[in-house]
Design a protein around this motif. Structure first.
Motif, PDB file in Angstrom:
ATOM      1  N   ASP A  29       0.812  -1.217   0.000  1.00 54.25           N
ATOM      2  CA  ASP A  29       0.000   0.000   0.000  1.00 54.25           C
ATOM      3  C   ASP A  29       0.849   1.272   0.000  1.00 54.25           C
ATOM      4  O   ASP A  29       0.323   2.374   0.199  1.00 54.25           O
ATOM      5  N   ALA A  30       2.134   1.125  -0.235  1.00 51.05           N
ATOM      6  CA  ALA A  30       3.049   2.270  -0.171  1.00 51.05           C
ATOM      7  C   ALA A  30       2.674   3.356  -1.177  1.00 51.05           C
ATOM      8  O   ALA A  30       2.392   3.075  -2.341  1.00 51.05           O
ATOM      9  N   GLN A  31       2.668   4.604  -0.696  1.00 50.91           N
ATOM     10  CA  GLN A  31       2.540   5.773  -1.562  1.00 50.91           C
ATOM     11  C   GLN A  31       3.899   6.464  -1.557  1.00 50.91           C
ATOM     12  O   GLN A  31       4.397   6.841  -0.487  1.00 50.91           O
ATOM     13  N   ILE A  32       4.487   6.631  -2.731  1.00 52.25           N
ATOM     14  CA  ILE A  32       5.866   7.125  -2.802  1.00 52.25           C
ATOM     15  C   ILE A  32       5.952   8.357  -3.695  1.00 52.25           C
ATOM     16  O   ILE A  32       5.576   8.323  -4.866  1.00 52.25           O
ATOM     17  N   ARG A  33       6.439   9.426  -3.123  1.00 49.43           N
ATOM     18  CA  ARG A  33       6.680  10.669  -3.844  1.00 49.43           C
ATOM     19  C   ARG A  33       8.186  10.897  -3.820  1.00 49.43           C
ATOM     20  O   ARG A  33       8.841  10.653  -2.798  1.00 49.43           O
ATOM     21  N   CYS A  34       8.767  11.350  -4.936  1.00 50.04           N
ATOM     22  CA  CYS A  34      10.228  11.340  -4.982  1.00 50.04           C
ATOM     23  C   CYS A  34      10.827  12.441  -5.844  1.00 50.04           C
ATOM     24  O   CYS A  34      10.198  12.967  -6.760  1.00 50.04           O
ATOM     25  N   TRP A  35      12.067  12.770  -5.483  1.00 45.93           N
ATOM     26  CA  TRP A  35      12.976  13.540  -6.332  1.00 45.93           C
ATOM     27  C   TRP A  35      13.979  12.525  -6.874  1.00 45.93           C
ATOM     28  O   TRP A  35      14.565  11.759  -6.115  1.00 45.93           O
ATOM     29  N   GLY A  36      14.175  12.505  -8.194  1.00 47.96           N
ATOM     30  CA  GLY A  36      15.091  11.525  -8.761  1.00 47.96           C
ATOM     31  C   GLY A  36      15.102  11.594 -10.262  1.00 47.96           C
ATOM     32  O   GLY A  36      15.412  12.642 -10.834  1.00 47.96           O
ATOM     33  N   GLY A  37      14.741  10.480 -10.908  1.00 46.26           N
ATOM     34  CA  GLY A  37      14.805  10.465 -12.353  1.00 46.26           C
ATOM     35  C   GLY A  37      13.840   9.477 -12.970  1.00 46.26           C
ATOM     36  O   GLY A  37      12.905   8.995 -12.324  1.00 46.26           O
ATOM     37  N   ASP A  38      14.094   9.137 -14.226  1.00 45.46           N
ATOM     38  CA  ASP A  38      13.190   8.283 -14.991  1.00 45.46           C
ATOM     39  C   ASP A  38      13.041   6.892 -14.376  1.00 45.46           C
ATOM     40  O   ASP A  38      11.965   6.294 -14.414  1.00 45.46           O
ATOM     41  N   LEU A  39      14.127   6.375 -13.806  1.00 43.45           N
ATOM     42  CA  LEU A  39      14.075   5.021 -13.241  1.00 43.45           C
ATOM     43  C   LEU A  39      13.183   4.970 -12.008  1.00 43.45           C
ATOM     44  O   LEU A  39      12.414   4.009 -11.831  1.00 43.45           O
ATOM     45  N   MET A  40      13.268   5.982 -11.152  1.00 44.60           N
ATOM     46  CA  MET A  40      12.423   6.017  -9.962  1.00 44.60           C
ATOM     47  C   MET A  40      10.958   6.178 -10.343  1.00 44.60           C
ATOM     48  O   MET A  40      10.067   5.579  -9.737  1.00 44.60           O
ATOM     49  N   GLU A  41      10.711   6.974 -11.372  1.00 47.69           N
ATOM     50  CA  GLU A  41       9.334   7.146 -11.829  1.00 47.69           C
ATOM     51  C   GLU A  41       8.806   5.836 -12.414  1.00 47.69           C
ATOM     52  O   GLU A  41       7.670   5.437 -12.134  1.00 47.69           O
ATOM     53  N   ALA A  42       9.632   5.152 -13.204  1.00 48.08           N
ATOM     54  CA  ALA A  42       9.212   3.888 -13.805  1.00 48.08           C
ATOM     55  C   ALA A  42       8.956   2.816 -12.746  1.00 48.08           C
ATOM     56  O   ALA A  42       8.126   1.916 -12.946  1.00 48.08           O
ATOM     57  N   ALA A  43       9.660   2.913 -11.618  1.00 52.21           N
ATOM     58  CA  ALA A  43       9.493   1.934 -10.538  1.00 52.21           C
ATOM     59  C   ALA A  43       8.214   2.164  -9.741  1.00 52.21           C
ATOM     60  O   ALA A  43       7.837   1.323  -8.915  1.00 52.21           O
ATOM     61  N   GLY A  44       7.568   3.304  -9.962  1.00 51.11           N
ATOM     62  CA  GLY A  44       6.296   3.545  -9.283  1.00 51.11           C
ATOM     63  C   GLY A  44       6.260   4.763  -8.393  1.00 51.11           C
ATOM     64  O   GLY A  44       5.244   5.013  -7.733  1.00 51.11           O
ATOM     65  N   GLY A  45       7.336   5.545  -8.365  1.00 54.29           N
ATOM     66  CA  GLY A  45       7.330   6.773  -7.571  1.00 54.29           C
ATOM     67  C   GLY A  45       6.700   7.924  -8.349  1.00 54.29           C
ATOM     68  O   GLY A  45       6.819   7.988  -9.572  1.00 54.29           O
ATOM     69  N   THR A  46       6.034   8.809  -7.645  1.00 53.62           N
ATOM     70  CA  THR A  46       5.514  10.023  -8.269  1.00 53.62           C
ATOM     71  C   THR A  46       6.634  11.048  -8.291  1.00 53.62           C
ATOM     72  O   THR A  46       7.068  11.531  -7.242  1.00 53.62           O
ATOM     73  N   LEU A  47       7.154  11.366  -9.489  1.00 53.90           N
ATOM     74  CA  LEU A  47       8.333  12.212  -9.609  1.00 53.90           C
ATOM     75  C   LEU A  47       7.981  13.684  -9.456  1.00 53.90           C
ATOM     76  O   LEU A  47       7.132  14.218 -10.180  1.00 53.90           O
ATOM     77  N   VAL A  48       8.646  14.348  -8.502  1.00 54.97           N
ATOM     78  CA  VAL A  48       8.413  15.761  -8.220  1.00 54.97           C
ATOM     79  C   VAL A  48       9.405  16.643  -8.972  1.00 54.97           C
ATOM     80  O   VAL A  48       9.046  17.651  -9.585  1.00 54.97           O
ATOM     81  N   LYS A  49      10.683  16.252  -8.918  1.00 54.58           N
ATOM     82  CA  LYS A  49      11.756  17.040  -9.528  1.00 54.58           C
ATOM     83  C   LYS A  49      12.795  16.086 -10.096  1.00 54.58           C
ATOM     84  O   LYS A  49      13.216  15.144  -9.429  1.00 54.58           O
TER      85      LYS A  49
END
Length: 370
Positions: A29-49
């Protein structure tokens, strides 16, 4: 639970993406918001920056971009407040992350740090901020556990190095297919050129690396393009017919390489784990280098030598990075005892790094201790 992850570089994006996958496995049930890049977004994080907006290298470059840095800090604090995470996870990127950690701790957020700031290399006094503002630290280098616990009485978790997992989990491609797919129309042994991921360092490194190509006509030099830079940026460096180029395929390139010239950083360890003999290169802005030389107390700059605590790979730093020196050192690792010695040391290095499962171990500890 809600997780907020901050990574500011390409390597952080890689390790952050594997951490996101592990967190989602441990906490569906993890909700993940992140600063990072394309790989983190592809893994399921909501990319902020995206980290491409934050890649400033060296003291002078940072000073020139202070306005953008402070704007990012303000934006980050506001975004964290709005998201209101249960846990904040910092990945490397210490200049930015330690500032956010200090604020976050004051606001009552749970603060976790994965991939420690390199305070064992410089500005060791930052340990006081870490002890005050970080609830849990997960380190990836074997000597870091003793550094924190024995020297500074700060308990940490050694989880092993995430590069081992990243390399073993990659999509493999055989050398023949790799050459065909990337139009490397040459059957000579490949010497990989890894000039870094930021424009400033690539410009400084790549021309010197390329200056030795005519001295090794029996080898094919291939530049590893960074995902943070457009292919057009590399066009001026591709005028020699004995030089190829691949973009965002460093692991595939290393798996097909016979030797490598590598800019100091995580890439030196990646090259070693692929069992590719290497020469380590580093040249910075003159002023930045003079400042760094006065605050960095290490005998070596490459992770390979630091972990082994002796010179395994040759380091050509600043004024030592010349065409003559690079030619001589490259020749040594193409055949003979120097090449064999590096390869033997690489096996010992891998044993020291603690085996597989770093991302899974970190995720388990974070979820358990939440």
């Amino acid at each position: 639970m809600k997780y907020y992850i901050i990574a500011g570089e390409a390597s952080g994006d890689l390790h952050g993406s594997n951490l996101i996958k592990a967190l989602k496995h441990k906490d569906p049930d993890a909700q993940i918001r992140c600063w990072g890049g394309d790989l983190m977004e592809a893994a399921g994080g909501t990319l902020v920056k995206h980290y491409k907006e934050m890649a400033f290298m060296g003291f002078i470059e940072v000073i020139m971009n202070l306005g953008a840095i402070f704007a990012n800090i303000k934006f980050c604090k506001n975004d964290i407040t709005t998201f209101n995470p249960d846990i904040i996870i910092f990945i490397d990127y210490s200049g930015f992350n330690l500032r956010i950690a200090e604020w976050a701790k004051q606001q009552g957020f749970s603060t976790n740090y994965y991939i420690s700031p390199q305070i064992w290399a410089s500005r060791e006094g930052r340990i006081h901020k870490i002890k005050k503002n970080i609830d849990a630290m997960y380190v990836i280098l074997p000597f870091e556990k003793d550094f924190y616990e024995k020297k500074h009485d700060f308990p940490v978790h050694f989880v092993g190095h995430p590069l081992i997992d990243a390399i073993e989990n990659r999509s493999e491609i055989d050398e023949k297919s790799f050459r065909e797919v990337n139009k490397l129309d040459n059957d000579k042994p490949i010497i990989a050129l890894l000039p870094g991921s930021r424009k400033q360092e690539v410009k400084k490194m790549l021309m010197t690396m390329l200056s030795v190509t005519d001295d090794f006509p029996d080898y094919y030099f291939v530049i590893a393009g960074a995902p943070s830079l457009d292919n057009e940026f590399y066009a001026p460096f591709l005028k020699n017919t004995n030089v190829g180029f691949v973009s965002n395929k460093t692991y595939a390139l290393l798996s097909a390489s016979y030797a490598a010239l590598v800019t100091s950083g995580t890439a030196t360890l990646e090259t070693a784990l692929f069992k590719v003999p290497q020469v380590v290169c580093y040249k910075a802005n003159w002023i930045s280098y003079q400042i760094a030389k006065r605050i960095i107390t290490l005998e070596y700059i490459s992770l390979v030598n630091l972990i082994m605590d002796k010179e395994i790979v040759r380091e050509l730093i600043q004024d030592d990075l010349t065409t003559k020196n690079l030619k001589n050192e490259l020749a040594k690792i193409l055949e003979g005892s120097s090449r064999e010695d590096q390869l033997k040391a690489y096996d010992q290095l891998e044993q020291k790094l603690g085996g597989r499962g770093a991302s899974s171990k970190v995720a388990q500890l974070i979820v358990e201790n939440a």
